[in-house]
Design a protein around this motif. Sequence first.
Motif, PDB file in Angstrom:
ATOM      1  N   VAL A  88       1.440  12.075  16.884  1.00  0.00           N
ATOM      2  CA  VAL A  88       2.329  12.600  15.833  1.00  0.00           C
ATOM      3  C   VAL A  88       3.776  12.290  16.167  1.00  0.00           C
ATOM      4  CG1 VAL A  88       3.175  14.713  14.736  1.00  0.00           C
ATOM      5  CG2 VAL A  88       0.702  14.367  15.080  1.00  0.00           C
ATOM      6  N   GLU A  89       4.167  12.523  17.403  1.00  0.00           N
ATOM      7  CA  GLU A  89       5.549  12.247  17.808  1.00  0.00           C
ATOM      8  C   GLU A  89       5.885  10.766  17.714  1.00  0.00           C
ATOM      9  OE1 GLU A  89       5.812  13.945  21.684  1.00  0.00           O
ATOM     10  OE2 GLU A  89       5.852  16.025  20.937  1.00  0.00           O
ATOM     11  N   ALA A  90       4.858   9.911  17.815  1.00  0.00           N
ATOM     12  CA  ALA A  90       5.066   8.472  17.700  1.00  0.00           C
ATOM     13  C   ALA A  90       5.144   8.001  16.253  1.00  0.00           C
ATOM     14  CB  ALA A  90       3.945   7.727  18.417  1.00  0.00           C
ATOM     15  N   ALA A 108       0.845  -1.195   0.000  1.00  0.00           N
ATOM     16  CA  ALA A 108       0.000   0.000   0.000  1.00  0.00           C
ATOM     17  C   ALA A 108       0.881   1.247   0.000  1.00  0.00           C
ATOM     18  CB  ALA A 108      -0.926  -0.003   1.223  1.00  0.00           C
ATOM     19  N   ASP A 109       0.228   2.401  -0.195  1.00  0.00           N
ATOM     20  CA  ASP A 109       0.945   3.673  -0.206  1.00  0.00           C
ATOM     21  C   ASP A 109       0.834   4.412   1.119  1.00  0.00           C
ATOM     22  OD1 ASP A 109       1.673   3.534  -3.046  1.00  0.00           O
ATOM     23  OD2 ASP A 109      -0.477   3.787  -3.385  1.00  0.00           O
ATOM     24  N   GLY A 110       0.030   3.889   2.028  1.00  0.00           N
ATOM     25  CA  GLY A 110      -0.144   4.476   3.349  1.00  0.00           C
ATOM     26  C   GLY A 110      -0.940   3.510   4.197  1.00  0.00           C
ATOM     27  N   THR A 111      -0.947   3.736   5.510  1.00  0.00           N
ATOM     28  CA  THR A 111      -1.602   2.824   6.445  1.00  0.00           C
ATOM     29  C   THR A 111      -2.582   3.592   7.322  1.00  0.00           C
ATOM     30  OG1 THR A 111       0.332   1.372   6.488  1.00  0.00           O
ATOM     31  CG2 THR A 111      -1.211   1.174   8.330  1.00  0.00           C
ATOM     32  N   ILE A 112      -3.741   2.972   7.577  1.00  0.00           N
ATOM     33  CA  ILE A 112      -4.758   3.535   8.461  1.00  0.00           C
ATOM     34  C   ILE A 112      -4.832   2.672   9.712  1.00  0.00           C
ATOM     35  CG2 ILE A 112      -7.187   4.157   8.722  1.00  0.00           C
ATOM     36  CD1 ILE A 112      -7.324   4.322   5.637  1.00  0.00           C
ATOM     37  N   LEU A 113      -4.667   3.297  10.877  1.00  0.00           N
ATOM     38  CA  LEU A 113      -4.714   2.597  12.157  1.00  0.00           C
ATOM     39  C   LEU A 113      -6.013   2.945  12.875  1.00  0.00           C
ATOM     40  CD1 LEU A 113      -1.041   3.165  13.399  1.00  0.00           C
ATOM     41  CD2 LEU A 113      -1.961   1.266  12.049  1.00  0.00           C
ATOM     42  N   THR A 114      -6.598   1.952  13.499  1.00  0.00           N
ATOM     43  CA  THR A 114      -7.910   2.092  14.105  1.00  0.00           C
ATOM     44  C   THR A 114      -7.892   2.981  15.345  1.00  0.00           C
ATOM     45  OG1 THR A 114      -9.797   0.837  14.943  1.00  0.00           O
ATOM     46  CG2 THR A 114      -7.616   0.058  15.569  1.00  0.00           C
ATOM     47  N   GLY A 115      -9.078   3.485  15.705  1.00  0.00           N
ATOM     48  CA  GLY A 115      -9.215   4.196  16.960  1.00  0.00           C
ATOM     49  C   GLY A 115      -8.851   3.296  18.124  1.00  0.00           C
ATOM     50  N   GLY A 116      -8.292   3.886  19.159  1.00  0.00           N
ATOM     51  CA  GLY A 116      -7.818   3.113  20.294  1.00  0.00           C
ATOM     52  C   GLY A 116      -6.338   2.800  20.230  1.00  0.00           C
ATOM     53  N   THR A 117      -5.694   3.138  19.103  1.00  0.00           N
ATOM     54  CA  THR A 117      -4.253   2.900  18.953  1.00  0.00           C
ATOM     55  C   THR A 117      -3.482   3.869  19.843  1.00  0.00           C
ATOM     56  OG1 THR A 117      -4.577   2.194  16.661  1.00  0.00           O
ATOM     57  CG2 THR A 117      -2.342   2.801  17.316  1.00  0.00           C
ATOM     58  N   THR A 118      -2.606   3.346  20.684  1.00  0.00           N
ATOM     59  CA  THR A 118      -1.809   4.180  21.581  1.00  0.00           C
ATOM     60  C   THR A 118      -0.547   4.665  20.876  1.00  0.00           C
ATOM     61  OG1 THR A 118      -0.484   2.345  22.412  1.00  0.00           O
ATOM     62  CG2 THR A 118      -2.598   2.770  23.515  1.00  0.00           C
ATOM     63  N   PRO A 119       0.119   5.683  21.409  1.00  0.00           N
ATOM     64  CA  PRO A 119       1.390   6.101  20.809  1.00  0.00           C
ATOM     65  C   PRO A 119       2.411   4.975  20.715  1.00  0.00           C
ATOM     66  CG  PRO A 119       0.577   7.824  22.256  1.00  0.00           C
ATOM     67  CD  PRO A 119      -0.335   6.652  22.438  1.00  0.00           C
ATOM     68  N   ASP A 120       2.509   4.135  21.738  1.00  0.00           N
ATOM     69  CA  ASP A 120       3.448   3.008  21.658  1.00  0.00           C
ATOM     70  C   ASP A 120       3.077   2.060  20.530  1.00  0.00           C
ATOM     71  OD1 ASP A 120       5.057   3.893  23.709  1.00  0.00           O
ATOM     72  OD2 ASP A 120       4.132   2.623  25.247  1.00  0.00           O
TER      73      ASP A 120
END
Length: 292
Positions: free
Chosen positions: A255-257, A175-187
């Motif tokens: 963002v920092e993660a 893929a050209d980018g990734t979508i992460l679900t809600g609930g994803t923590t910075p770690d």
Amino acid sequence: MTVLGAVFRPQLPPERLRGIARTADEAGLDELWLWEDCFLESGIASASAALAWTERLRVGVGLLPVPLRNVALTAMEAATLHRLFPGRAVLGVGHGVQDWMAQTGSRVESPVTLLREHLLALRALLAGERVTTEGRYVKLDAVALDWPPPTVPAPPAVFAGATGPRTMRLTGEAADGTILTGGTTPDEVRRSRQLIAEGRESAGRTGHHPVVVYLHTATGPGGAERLRAELDATGLPHGVAGPAAAVAEAVQALVEAGADTVVLQPTPDEPDPEGFIRFTAAEVSPLVPRTE
């Protein structure tokens, strides 16, 4: 550059989309994201309408479940959106919720194989190629789009949703980018970045791979209670409730993660969806650093 968006949840009736899309456009929101959740609303039909009702707003669909979709049809619809609204559509595909796929008779034995085949064929079609493939699930015989999207400076990006490690690596690979679900923590964002990088390295891909992360968000009276109820119901660990400063801090942590785009996801019982859009654009956005 950090991009900030918000979700139009399909628990709202489709006729609410026009007012919310126009509110987002007028408020200066970067992106409005839509879902093709079964059995609520079409992602492509909703995106087309939202784009037509607005002037500058980017509209994302995260995501289109590939078991429901022939890849040629997905490519035709994506190409049409990209030609009608250049630079304003962001489309993502994914496995879909397996229980829903079973309900529709479209569940497959190997969702990862299907997603890989769909991604490879979809990206090739959107790049203007003529595609012949005889995969386990995706079968095309000399298919090419008569009206492909613009491919300069590059074909439109195809994003993919991911949760588990195998799919995370696949998004880096295909893929050209990734979508992460809600609930994803910075770690978890940091770990996802590592897995995506492994996939990209295995495929010999270079360049930046953007990551979109949904963030469960509630504000205003009763916001903390509404957020807690949703997190308890979904079993997810991460969200933010509070004023703009608290939300911006949570955005910045993602963002920092490693997130490029953070999309605020209101609770399904958000009492003022238009107000949530204005809160995101007018109050949270100015507090989020936009440097490269």
